[in-house]
Motif scaffolding. Structure first.
Motif, PDB file in Angstrom:
ATOM      1  N   ILE A   1      -0.346   9.450  -4.379  1.00 24.04           N
ATOM      2  CA  ILE A   1      -0.562   8.889  -3.645  1.00 24.04           C
ATOM      3  C   ILE A   1      -0.973   7.317  -3.285  1.00 24.04           C
ATOM      4  N   THR A   2      -2.130   7.411  -3.989  1.00 21.91           N
ATOM      5  CA  THR A   2      -3.172   6.265  -3.747  1.00 21.91           C
ATOM      6  C   THR A   2      -1.960   4.528  -4.660  1.00 21.91           C
ATOM      7  N   GLU A   3      -1.258   5.575  -5.313  1.00 19.72           N
ATOM      8  CA  GLU A   3      -0.141   4.224  -6.185  1.00 19.72           C
ATOM      9  C   GLU A   3       0.765   4.191  -4.756  1.00 19.72           C
ATOM     10  N   SER A   4       1.037   5.314  -4.312  1.00 18.09           N
ATOM     11  CA  SER A   4       2.502   4.881  -3.528  1.00 18.09           C
ATOM     12  C   SER A   4       1.620   3.989  -2.049  1.00 18.09           C
ATOM     13  N   ALA A   5       0.587   4.752  -1.131  1.00 17.71           N
ATOM     14  CA  ALA A   5      -0.651   4.072  -0.391  1.00 17.71           C
ATOM     15  C   ALA A   5       0.207   2.213  -0.959  1.00 17.71           C
ATOM     16  N   ARG A   6      -0.542   1.847  -1.758  1.00 18.16           N
ATOM     17  CA  ARG A   6      -0.461   0.623  -2.516  1.00 18.16           C
ATOM     18  C   ARG A   6       0.142  -0.418  -1.979  1.00 18.16           C
ATOM     19  N   GLN A   7       1.788   0.725  -3.092  1.00 19.10           N
ATOM     20  CA  GLN A   7       2.913  -0.266  -3.164  1.00 19.10           C
ATOM     21  C   GLN A   7       3.129  -0.542  -1.477  1.00 19.10           C
ATOM     22  N   ALA A   8       3.050   0.599  -0.385  1.00 16.85           N
ATOM     23  CA  ALA A   8       3.654   0.444   0.738  1.00 16.85           C
ATOM     24  C   ALA A   8       2.899  -0.360   1.341  1.00 16.85           C
ATOM     25  N   GLY A   9       1.422  -1.036   1.392  1.00 20.64           N
ATOM     26  CA  GLY A   9       1.180  -2.019   2.168  1.00 20.64           C
ATOM     27  C   GLY A   9      -0.338  -1.428   2.590  1.00 20.64           C
ATOM     28  N   ALA A  10      -0.717  -0.550   2.221  1.00 19.46           N
ATOM     29  CA  ALA A  10      -2.186  -0.325   2.242  1.00 19.46           C
ATOM     30  C   ALA A  10      -2.898  -1.005   1.704  1.00 19.46           C
ATOM     31  N   THR A  11      -4.477  -0.908   2.145  1.00 23.20           N
ATOM     32  CA  THR A  11      -5.446  -2.210   1.047  1.00 23.20           C
ATOM     33  C   THR A  11      -6.356  -0.901   0.842  1.00 23.20           C
ATOM     34  N   VAL A  12      -6.251  -0.708  -1.090  1.00 20.02           N
ATOM     35  CA  VAL A  12      -7.065   0.535  -1.199  1.00 20.02           C
ATOM     36  C   VAL A  12      -8.716   0.250  -1.472  1.00 20.02           C
ATOM     37  N   SER A  13      -9.368   0.649  -0.897  1.00 18.23           N
ATOM     38  CA  SER A  13     -10.498   0.789  -0.573  1.00 18.23           C
ATOM     39  C   SER A  13     -12.085   1.389  -1.741  1.00 18.23           C
ATOM     40  N   ARG A  14     -11.161   2.199  -2.161  1.00 24.01           N
ATOM     41  CA  ARG A  14     -12.073   2.544  -3.433  1.00 24.01           C
ATOM     42  C   ARG A  14     -10.632   3.444  -4.517  1.00 24.01           C
TER      43      ARG A  14
END
Length: 140
Positions: A85-98
């Protein structure tokens, strides 16, 4: 007052962009009406609505400041789900903070900001069992 939360409304800058972001994470809108997107999340509904409209509706000034001191959490059944899910979010434009990592409570979690800056935690917490529908059980 009964202890309950029915809806969580996220004020967003672009409803279409935000809906596309959540679709990329596998969330399917249950209803879309009048530039408002409703996503069923177990017993709670997550709503995407224009930030300026939400502020107006709540009678507050939209100052669009930094972090508002709230994080939404999505608990999952495994560490692998946290990573995916973290990787999907990153690929969709999220900024991973942790980045995904061990937690102080014996679990595994990550954190990110969606494209509108809303903070999410994705967590696998062995101390909070999940029901088949994904609801969290808090053992007393």
């Amino acid at each position: 007052m009964k202890q309950s939360i029915s809806l969580i409304t996220l004020g967003v800058g672009d409803v279409e962009r935000s809906a596309a972001f959540y679709r990329t994470l596998g969330w399917a809108p249950a209803k879309e009406i009048e530039e408002t997107v409703f996503l069923q999340a177990n017993g709670v509904v997550l709503v995407l609505w224009a930030r300026d409209k939400l502020a107006d509706d709540m009678g507050i000034e939209d100052t669009a400041g930094g972090w508002g001191g709230i994080a939404l959490a999505h608990n999952v059944a495994s560490r692998a789900e946290v990573d995916a899910i973290t990787e999907s979010a990153r690929q969709a434009g999220a900024t991973v903070s942790r980045e995904p990592a061990e937690t102080f409570y014996g679990g595994y979690a990550s954190g990110f900001r969606d494209p509108d800056g809303h903070v999410w935690e994705i967590a696998h917490n062995p101390g909070f069992p999940l029901l088949p529908d994904g609801s969290v059980v808090i053992d007393g």
